[in-house]
Design an enzyme around this catalytic site. Structure first.
Site, PDB file in Angstrom:
ATOM      1  N   LYS A 185       0.743  -1.144  -0.014  1.00  0.00           N
ATOM      2  CA  LYS A 185       0.033  -0.052   0.214  1.00  0.00           C
ATOM      3  C   LYS A 185       0.711   1.279  -0.150  1.00  0.00           C
ATOM      4  CE  LYS A 185      -3.118   2.626   3.065  1.00  0.00           C
ATOM      5  NZ  LYS A 185      -2.211   3.540   3.589  1.00  0.00           N
ATOM      6  N   ASN A 186       1.807   1.433   0.982  1.00  0.00           N
ATOM      7  CA  ASN A 186       2.629   2.583   0.851  1.00  0.00           C
ATOM      8  C   ASN A 186       3.336   2.715  -0.074  1.00  0.00           C
ATOM      9  OD1 ASN A 186       1.476   2.777   3.571  1.00  0.00           O
ATOM     10  ND2 ASN A 186       3.086   1.999   4.758  1.00  0.00           N
TER      11      ASN A 186
ATOM     12  N   ARG B 148      -5.028  10.497   2.709  1.00  0.00           N
ATOM     13  CA  ARG B 148      -3.382  11.012   3.181  1.00  0.00           C
ATOM     14  C   ARG B 148      -2.517  11.083   1.978  1.00  0.00           C
ATOM     15  NH1 ARG B 148      -1.314  14.196   7.015  1.00  0.00           N
ATOM     16  NH2 ARG B 148       0.740  13.790   7.145  1.00  0.00           N
TER      17      ARG B 148
ATOM     18  N   ASP C 188      -5.901   8.136   8.504  1.00  0.00           N
ATOM     19  CA  ASP C 188      -5.929   7.532   9.964  1.00  0.00           C
ATOM     20  C   ASP C 188      -6.009   8.842  11.109  1.00  0.00           C
ATOM     21  OD1 ASP C 188      -6.067   4.908   9.292  1.00  0.00           O
ATOM     22  OD2 ASP C 188      -4.051   4.606   9.291  1.00  0.00           O
TER      23      ASP C 188
ATOM     24  N   ASP D 252       4.134   0.897  11.900  1.00  0.00           N
ATOM     25  CA  ASP D 252       2.749   0.339  11.405  1.00  0.00           C
ATOM     26  C   ASP D 252       2.451  -1.085  11.827  1.00  0.00           C
ATOM     27  OD1 ASP D 252       1.819   2.489   9.977  1.00  0.00           O
ATOM     28  OD2 ASP D 252       2.404   1.716   7.972  1.00  0.00           O
TER      29      ASP D 252
ATOM     30  N   MET E  99       5.999   7.765  17.303  1.00  0.00           N
ATOM     31  CA  MET E  99       5.739   8.582  16.373  1.00  0.00           C
ATOM     32  C   MET E  99       4.415   9.249  16.423  1.00  0.00           C
ATOM     33  SD  MET E  99       6.175   7.980  12.092  1.00  0.00           S
ATOM     34  CE  MET E  99       7.860   7.297  12.370  1.00  0.00           C
TER      35      MET E  99
END
Length: 436
Positions: free
Chosen positions: A22-23, A97, A121, A320, A342
């Site tokens: 995904k990223n 995002r 998110d 994540d 984070m």
């Protein structure tokens, strides 16, 4: 709003293939805006966030053709710049995002890039300063409408510059790299992110004609070129999904094989799960998790102190997967401190696990101590709501290991990051039903 109904306590068995990352997809798809030529991309995950970005590209005028499952062609030879300043774009851009990463390529190729404050998110503050400070360093003029929460950068011609990033932001680095490849002269980015997905972006851009060196390190040197051409690119498997399936196998005492994981790009992920006592076997390019019928024991540090698992920029442990690690620890032997550095809201989902019977002490917004049950007490089924993608999957794993039938609401959050997750889990024996 959709709901998952999950009957827990069943062992799973078989193999599962991770989806495309995904990223990585969110970066790579934005990069197609850098060239008017055809770009073919393989292994694109069929998930909500990626499909939203593809829809956004179509509205920008990019010609998109689906060749087969996961394979698309993109051609940005007739981009609609008026859409960028439309009311429709201000709505569309807020829903994702990853939409922030269209700014760099649009600025580089067309001299302007705009974006509404993006969504995503609700896990804490996610600043955009790194993105825009980098683009300003390249010569862009920045403007912001507080009333509309609308950002813009414009430049007649970008010029290379030296910059030391305040934070090693993955999306920030990606945005700056995509702008710098068409800038005049040399750009040096120090404290650049060096995640595998950022490396994939740089390798793709180099195949398109960019000149990027230092790929994989925290110093990228980019010599600008006049234009870029087309290419073909294949996504890596999603490392967050891979970690999720490792955790699922351990929690449900299941024997699972995760296929085609690209071991060389997993970094410390296998070693981190091993610290929890989980057996992670390398079989070619697959991961095999045997059934942990006798449970798994958390290691201590050499001096005997409690193990701490914290997130860090690559090659450190990805934030994540901390939610997955936390859930898996609830049934381990021993205790672990989870330190989420984070994001200050990402651990708040632990109240749902506590309701299920987990022994978790939330020390503060960033730290939680987990005291494992060692399966002497199973988690209890309950009704819960998914607050974000990663917490949602963590709750799903907890429900699959729990005694009784659980329901998870707001599963659209899970669908944002996991492709057909209920179908794929049923294929390995999970009792999960989607209720619309």
């Amino acid at each position: 709003m959709g709901t998952f109904k999950i009957e827990g306590g069943h062992q799973l068995k078989g193999s599962i293939k991770p989806q495309g990352a995904k990223n990585e997809a969110l970066q790579i798809l934005c990069a197609v805006l850098l060239t008017p030529e055809l770009v073919t991309i393989n292994n694109i995950p069929d998930i909500v966030d990626v499909n939203k970005l593809i829809s956004l590209l179509k509205k920008l005028g990019v010609k998109v053709e689906k060749l087969s499952q996961g394979t698309y062609t993109f051609q940005a030879d007739d981009v609609n710049l008026k859409y960028l300043e439309s009311d429709e774009f201000k709505v569309d851009g807020r829903g994702l995002r990853g939409s922030i990463m269209i700014v760099g390529p649009m600025l580089a190729r067309f001299g302007k890039g705009y974006i509404p404050k993006p969504g995503g998110d609700k896990i804490g503050r996610r600043r955009l300063d790194t993105h825009f400070e980098g683009l300003i360093n390249l010569g862009a003029k920045f403007r912001y409408s507080k009333e509309e929460q609308f950002y813009g950068v414009e430049a007649d011609k970008l010029k290379g510059a030296y910059m030391l990033l305040e934070e090693a932001s993955v999306t920030g680095t990606a945005n700056i790299v995509m702008a710098a490849v068409l800038a005049e002269g040399r750009t040096t980015i120090y404290n650049a992110a060096c995640e595998p997905y950022l490396q994939q972006l740089c390798k793709m851009l180099n195949r398109m004609g960019a000149k990027i060196s230092g790929v994989g390190s925290n110093m990228l040197i980019i010599d600008g070129v006049d234009s870029l051409g087309g290419t073909e690119h294949t996504m890596l498997p999603d490392m967050i999904e891979i970690g999720s399936w490792i955790g699922l196998a351990a929690m449900t005492k299941s024997e699972l094989t995760i296929t085609n994981v690209s071991w060389d790009d997993l970094g410390v992920i296998p070693a981190t799960f091993r610290k929890l006592g989980i057996t992670v076997e390398k079989r070619g390019d697959d991961i095999h998790i045997p059934a942990h019928t006798d449970g798994y024991e958390i290691q201590s540090f050499i001096d005997g102190s409690i193990l701490t698992i914290a997130d860090a920029p690559w090659p450190g442990f990805t934030p994540d997967l901390l939610s997955i690690i936390l859930v898996v620890a609830t049934q381990a032997r021993g205790s672990v401190l989870i330190h989420q550095k984070m994001f200050e809201s990402r651990l708040f989902f632990v109240d749902k696990l506590i309701d299920m019977g987990a022994k978790i002490i939330l020390c503060d917004p960033h730290r939680a101590t987990v005291i494992g049950h060692d399966y002497k007490s199973t988690l209890k089924a309950t009704t819960m709501t998914s607050p974000d993608i990663r917490a949602g999957v963590s709750l799903l794993i907890a429900a699959l290991s729990a005694k009784g039938t659980s329901t998870i609401q707001n599963i659209e959050q899970i669908d944002r990051g996991y492709e057909r997750i209920d179908e794929r889990l049923r294929a390995i024996g999970a009792h999960i039903e989607r209720i619309e």
